[in-house]
Design an enzyme around this catalytic site. Structure first.
Site, PDB file in Angstrom:
ATOM      1  N   ARG A   1       0.841  -1.210   0.000  1.00 24.62           N
ATOM      2  CA  ARG A   1       0.000   0.000   0.000  1.00 24.62           C
ATOM      3  C   ARG A   1       0.873   1.256   0.000  1.00 24.62           C
ATOM      4  O   ARG A   1       0.480   2.300  -0.500  1.00 24.62           O
ATOM      5  CB  ARG A   1      -0.961   0.006   1.212  1.00 24.62           C
ATOM      6  CG  ARG A   1      -1.797   1.285   1.292  1.00 24.62           C
ATOM      7  CD  ARG A   1      -3.042   1.161   2.157  1.00 24.62           C
ATOM      8  NE  ARG A   1      -2.809   0.537   3.419  1.00 24.62           N
ATOM      9  CZ  ARG A   1      -2.165   1.095   4.466  1.00 24.62           C
ATOM     10  NH1 ARG A   1      -1.693   2.323   4.385  1.00 24.62           N
ATOM     11  NH2 ARG A   1      -2.002   0.422   5.577  1.00 24.62           N
TER      12      ARG A   1
ATOM     13  N   ASP B   1      -8.237  16.850 -15.276  1.00 20.36           N
ATOM     14  CA  ASP B   1      -8.458  15.446 -15.612  1.00 20.36           C
ATOM     15  C   ASP B   1      -8.093  15.297 -17.088  1.00 20.36           C
ATOM     16  O   ASP B   1      -8.785  15.825 -17.967  1.00 20.36           O
ATOM     17  CB  ASP B   1      -9.931  15.095 -15.353  1.00 20.36           C
ATOM     18  CG  ASP B   1     -10.237  13.623 -15.604  1.00 20.36           C
ATOM     19  OD1 ASP B   1      -9.556  13.019 -16.456  1.00 20.36           O
ATOM     20  OD2 ASP B   1     -11.158  13.088 -14.973  1.00 20.36           O
TER      21      ASP B   1
ATOM     22  N   LYS C   1      -9.106   4.014 -19.213  1.00 20.11           N
ATOM     23  CA  LYS C   1      -9.490   4.427 -20.565  1.00 20.11           C
ATOM     24  C   LYS C   1      -8.321   4.293 -21.544  1.00 20.11           C
ATOM     25  O   LYS C   1      -7.765   3.214 -21.686  1.00 20.11           O
ATOM     26  CB  LYS C   1     -10.062   5.844 -20.495  1.00 20.11           C
ATOM     27  CG  LYS C   1     -11.060   6.050 -19.353  1.00 20.11           C
ATOM     28  CD  LYS C   1     -12.287   5.211 -19.565  1.00 20.11           C
ATOM     29  CE  LYS C   1     -13.309   5.169 -18.453  1.00 20.11           C
ATOM     30  NZ  LYS C   1     -13.084   5.760 -17.191  1.00 20.11           N
TER      31      LYS C   1
ATOM     32  N   TYR D   1     -17.281  13.983 -15.732  1.00 22.03           N
ATOM     33  CA  TYR D   1     -17.819  12.631 -15.557  1.00 22.03           C
ATOM     34  C   TYR D   1     -18.814  12.655 -14.380  1.00 22.03           C
ATOM     35  O   TYR D   1     -18.507  13.202 -13.315  1.00 22.03           O
ATOM     36  CB  TYR D   1     -16.653  11.677 -15.293  1.00 22.03           C
ATOM     37  CG  TYR D   1     -17.058  10.272 -14.963  1.00 22.03           C
ATOM     38  CD1 TYR D   1     -17.934   9.569 -15.792  1.00 22.03           C
ATOM     39  CD2 TYR D   1     -16.571   9.628 -13.827  1.00 22.03           C
ATOM     40  CE1 TYR D   1     -18.316   8.274 -15.486  1.00 22.03           C
ATOM     41  CE2 TYR D   1     -16.934   8.337 -13.526  1.00 22.03           C
ATOM     42  CZ  TYR D   1     -17.814   7.659 -14.357  1.00 22.03           C
ATOM     43  OH  TYR D   1     -18.194   6.386 -14.054  1.00 22.03           O
TER      44      TYR D   1
HETATM   45  N1  LCS Z   1     -12.501  10.932 -15.385  1.00 21.35           N
HETATM   46  C1  LCS Z   1     -13.096  10.788 -16.570  1.00 21.35           C
HETATM   47  C2  LCS Z   1     -12.938  11.859 -17.609  1.00 21.35           C
HETATM   48  C3  LCS Z   1     -13.861   9.649 -16.828  1.00 21.35           C
HETATM   49  O1  LCS Z   1     -14.428   9.537 -18.028  1.00 21.35           O
HETATM   50  C4  LCS Z   1     -13.996   8.668 -15.811  1.00 21.35           C
HETATM   51  C5  LCS Z   1     -14.804   7.449 -16.018  1.00 21.35           C
HETATM   52  C6  LCS Z   1     -13.360   8.874 -14.586  1.00 21.35           C
HETATM   53  C7  LCS Z   1     -12.611  10.012 -14.413  1.00 21.35           C
HETATM   54  C8  LCS Z   1     -13.446   7.866 -13.465  1.00 21.35           C
HETATM   55  O2  LCS Z   1     -12.586   6.829 -13.752  1.00 21.35           O
HETATM   56  P1  LCS Z   1     -12.781   5.323 -13.171  1.00 21.35           P
HETATM   57  O3  LCS Z   1     -12.928   5.459 -11.699  1.00 21.35           O
HETATM   58  O4  LCS Z   1     -13.993   4.772 -13.813  1.00 21.35           O
HETATM   59  O5  LCS Z   1     -11.503   4.670 -13.563  1.00 21.35           O
HETATM   60  N2  LCS Z   1     -15.636   7.516 -17.141  1.00 21.35           N
HETATM   61  C9  LCS Z   1     -16.492   6.632 -17.525  1.00 21.35           C
HETATM   62  C10 LCS Z   1     -17.369   6.832 -18.601  1.00 21.35           C
HETATM   63  O6  LCS Z   1     -17.483   7.874 -19.260  1.00 21.35           O
HETATM   64  N3  LCS Z   1     -18.055   5.737 -18.806  1.00 21.35           N
HETATM   65  O7  LCS Z   1     -17.813   4.778 -17.847  1.00 21.35           O
HETATM   66  C11 LCS Z   1     -16.755   5.275 -16.993  1.00 21.35           C
END
Ligand code: LCS
Length: 393
Positions: free
Chosen positions: A59, A184, A209, A112
């Site tokens: 961790r 982001d 992503k 998001y």
């Molecule tokens: N930031 C952006 C721009 C995102 O599109 C997402 C997830 C996150 C942060 C969060 O990331 P995660 O915790 O899921 O790794 N976006 C998603 C979307 O547009 N569709 O499903 C997940």
């Protein structure tokens, strides 16, 4: 080997964070361990005291995870990275470092959905004030700033409206008032946009992503620009505990090796798909940073080295037509998430941005008829043919 800071992004994605190891394996081993042994009681104590360098407990740090952290930090041109269990864990951790009760946050209204919900329903419970604004409008950001504003949080391009924020102007504005800027960079990746160049202080990513690119890992990353920022972030991540495990780190580091190639293909294909959609009689509007019709087309050209793989559009028949189309695709996959090799289609108002609530969606211009496309690396002719047949139903 050349120093990382001398390499171009196409070389960095292949080599950054790959350390020489005991057996000179080209791909370093996965340290699939939760803990590390000490040579002696004194050695253990000196590691905890920070007098000796080494790993203690996964961790707090792990060699496989460190490889990925150094790789993404090098790509972003930052000091160091902190791998997190998801993009949301990275956002939560970063905001927890920068904000305390009584502070105020200015946040993009087009983010998001769960990021908006985190700010509105969780951080607010800890006494953090916020204002959601259209961050493509710098005057609106300026007007939202208060004496206690400590951070400005931006997604550019925003999810899912692809609204673009002029980072240089916003950083100047925020820094003049003593606030830090967090970006982001998930939609662009460091291959297409390097926020530190424009003055940004902290970058967050959903590794889930484009960076991983293969839709088989959930992960996140924070990158800090300067050495003095790093200890507070590492301590906070260690206490909150949302770290990325070694195997996931290995997979993401492997995925990044093809990032530059994939982003080039995502951009080329998405441009063609966006142009096809813009000409199609069933389509009412298209939002893509590579189209002249994008309201911030000029800023995109200055700030980004490519328009990316994400497109938003609306059909003339509104939500019903969008639903029919999503139910008719064959090659494109009806799924949330984005940035993988396969083309994904989804409906943000009822899926990724459903938790935001109707009012917040309306403020962010996330209309009921909006359909979002993440263009993959398939032959673009097949993607266009599939969208065409799905719209003719
Ligand atoms: N930031 C952006 C721009 C995102 O599109 C997402 C997830 C996150 C942060 C969060 O990331 P995660 O915790 O899921 O790794 N976006 C998603 C979307 O547009 N569709 O499903 C997940």
């Amino acid at each position: 080997m050349k120093e990382c800071n001398e390499m171009s992004p196409e070389s960095l994605v292949v080599h950054a964070g790959v350390e020489k190891n005991e057996h000179l394996a080209v791909v370093p081993p996965i340290y699939q361990t939760s803990t590390f042994s000490f040579d002696s009681a004194e050695h253990g104590a000196s590691l905890f005291a920070g007098e000796d360098k080494g790993f203690i407990y996964s961790r707090m740090g792990n060699p496989t995870v460190r490889g990925l952290e150094k790789c993404v930090a090098a790509l972003e041109g930052g000091y160091d990275g902190l791998a997190c269990g998801s993009g949301m864990a990275a956002i939560h951790t970063a905001l927890s470092v920068l904000l305390k009760a009584g502070d105020h946050l200015v946040c993009s209204d087009a983010v998001y959905g769960p990021t908006c919900t985190l700010v509105e329903t969780i951080l607010s419970r800890f006494g953090i004030e916020y204002t959601m604004v259209d961050t493509s409008n710098t005057t609106a950001i300026e007007e939202a700033m208060r004496p206690n504003t400590k951070a400005v949080y931006i997604e550019t391009p925003g999810n899912p409206t692809l609204v673009i924020c002029d980072l240089k102007t916003v950083c100047r504005l925020a820094h003049d008032r003593g606030a830090q800027v967090i970006v982001d960079n998930t939609f662009m990746t460091p291959v297409l946009q390097q926020p530190f160049r424009w003055g940004v202080d902290v970058i967050v990513h959903s590794l889930t992503k484009f960076l991983n690119g293969h839709a088989d890992v959930v992960g996140g990353m924070i990158v800090v620009k300067k050495e003095e920022q790093y200890p507070a972030f590492r301590k906070t991540l260690n206490q909150l505990g949302g770290v990325l495990p070694p195997f996931e780190s290995f997979l993401v580091h492997r995925g990044i090796k093809t990032l530059a190639l994939r982003m080039q293909r995502h951009c080329e294909s998405a441009q063609k798909v966006a142009e096809f959609l813009e000409k199609h009689s069933a389509v009412e509007w298209v939002r893509y940073p590579g189209l002249k019709s994008h309201p911030q087309y000029e800023i995109a050209g200055r700030q980004m080295t490519g328009p990316g793989g994400m497109i938003s559009f609306g059909l003339r028949g509104g939500l019903d037509a969008g639903r029919k189309m999503m139910n008719s695709v064959e090659l494109c996959c009806l799924a949330v998430s984005l940035g993988g090799v396969e083309t994904l289609i989804q409906h943000p108002p009822s899926m990724t941005h459903a938790t935001m609530g109707a009012e917040a969606r309306q403020r962010a211009n996330i209309t009921d008829g909006l359909v979002r496309l993440s263009v993959g690396i398939e032959n673009v002719r097949d993607v266009i043919a599939d969208l065409d047949q799905a719209m003719s139903h």
